[in-house]
Design an enzyme around this catalytic site. Structure first.
Site, PDB file in Angstrom:
ATOM      1  N   SER A 150       0.857  -1.191   0.000  1.00  0.00           N
ATOM      2  CA  SER A 150       0.000   0.000   0.000  1.00  0.00           C
ATOM      3  C   SER A 150       0.884   1.229   0.000  1.00  0.00           C
ATOM      4  O   SER A 150       2.006   1.208   0.531  1.00  0.00           O
ATOM      5  CB  SER A 150      -0.900   0.029   1.232  1.00  0.00           C
ATOM      6  OG  SER A 150      -1.609   1.261   1.315  1.00  0.00           O
ATOM      7  N   TYR A 164      -1.887  -0.937  10.280  1.00  0.00           N
ATOM      8  CA  TYR A 164      -2.031  -1.090   8.833  1.00  0.00           C
ATOM      9  C   TYR A 164      -0.829  -0.488   8.110  1.00  0.00           C
ATOM     10  O   TYR A 164      -0.214  -1.135   7.250  1.00  0.00           O
ATOM     11  CB  TYR A 164      -3.321  -0.430   8.346  1.00  0.00           C
ATOM     12  CG  TYR A 164      -3.541  -0.578   6.862  1.00  0.00           C
ATOM     13  CD1 TYR A 164      -4.020  -1.774   6.326  1.00  0.00           C
ATOM     14  CD2 TYR A 164      -3.242   0.462   5.977  1.00  0.00           C
ATOM     15  CE1 TYR A 164      -4.200  -1.926   4.963  1.00  0.00           C
ATOM     16  CE2 TYR A 164      -3.426   0.314   4.612  1.00  0.00           C
ATOM     17  CZ  TYR A 164      -3.906  -0.880   4.112  1.00  0.00           C
ATOM     18  OH  TYR A 164      -4.082  -1.029   2.752  1.00  0.00           O
TER      19      TYR A 164
END
Length: 258
Positions: A150, A164
């Site tokens: 990501s 995350y």
């Protein structure tokens, strides 16, 4: 130099984890519609079976439900695939989770859940499927592992999703390590670092946060299914034969604003 040869995945055996929705569905659909035999895995068996049935109208898609947040789930998926295939050409490690909370309130369970699925399962599923990948790997036709990182592992953001962001930074660098040590086995490992795409995960953002993220992107839009389809097909085909250990942002330029 023909496109149909450079970007072909026809006849390839593919496994997409987290394949029942979101980015996983986008990639699985691209593989199926371009002639690959695709296995999709997700924790929700009903959703997995439903999408496999739908995609099978366009090609070959098989559901192999599993919970990859546990080592038992990793073993379940590996055994199920081994029972059906003698080789694996392309592994897409896409299964993931997120958790948001302020720094002072961030819970241990929100840390462990995300790290176990986003990082630990990427390493151990690839390790467990190594023999199937090696069975596909050839000096002139590498097997492929594609990890879904990501841009949140590249840049900082206004969102407090500590585990995350840390997990995706881990995936990005784990990709480089895996690439270094698996390339001699004729397995090319790369990562995609997506930006803001419509998904169940991003649906958890409130309207203001979503707007701020899109407005920050130089391209001023969300990602589209074709954006993920294109990069997945590229990293799985002859077109990327000399790409190894790369972390490729697909984010409309959002990483440049960090």
């Amino acid at each position: 130099m023909k496109i149909e040869e450079l970007f072909s995945v026809r006849g390839k055996v593919v496994l997409v984890t987290g394949g029942s929705r979101g980015l996983g569905e986008m990639m699985a659909r691209a593989y199926v519609e371009n002639g690959a035999k695709v296995y999709i895995s997700a924790r929700n068996a009903d959703a997995c079976e439903h999408l496999a049935k739908e995609l099978s109208q366009h090609g070959e898609c098989i559901a192999l439900p599993a919970d990859l947040s546990t080592m038992d789930g990793v073993e379940t998926l590996a055994k199920a695939l081994e029972g059906r295939e003698k080789k694996l050409d392309i592994l897409v490690n896409n299964a993931g989770a997120s958790w948001g909370a302020t720094f002072a309130e961030f819970p241990e369970k929100g840390w462990d859940k995300v790290m176990d699925l986003n990082v630990k399962s990427v390493f151990f599923l690839t390790q467990r499927l190594l023999s199937l990948l090696e069975a596909s790997a050839k000096p002139d036709s590498y097997a492929r592992v594609i990890n879904i990182g990501s841009i949140e592992g590249i840049r900082t953001t206004h969102l407090e999703a500590y585990s995350y962001a840390a997990s995706k930074a881990g995936v990005n660098h784990l990709t480089r390590l895996m690439a270094k040590f698996l390339a001699p086995k004729f397995i090319a490992v790369n990562a995609i670092a997506p930006g803001y795409f419509p998904s169940k995960m991003t649906a958890g953002l409130d309207e203001e946060d979503a707007k701020e993220t899109v407005d920050a992107s130089p391209m001023k839009r969300q990602g589209r299914p074709t954006d993920m389809a294109g990069i997945a097909l590229y990293l799985s085909s002859k077109a990327s034969d000399f790409v190894c250990g790369a972390v490729i942002p697909v984010d409309g330029g959002l990483a440049t604003t960090a």
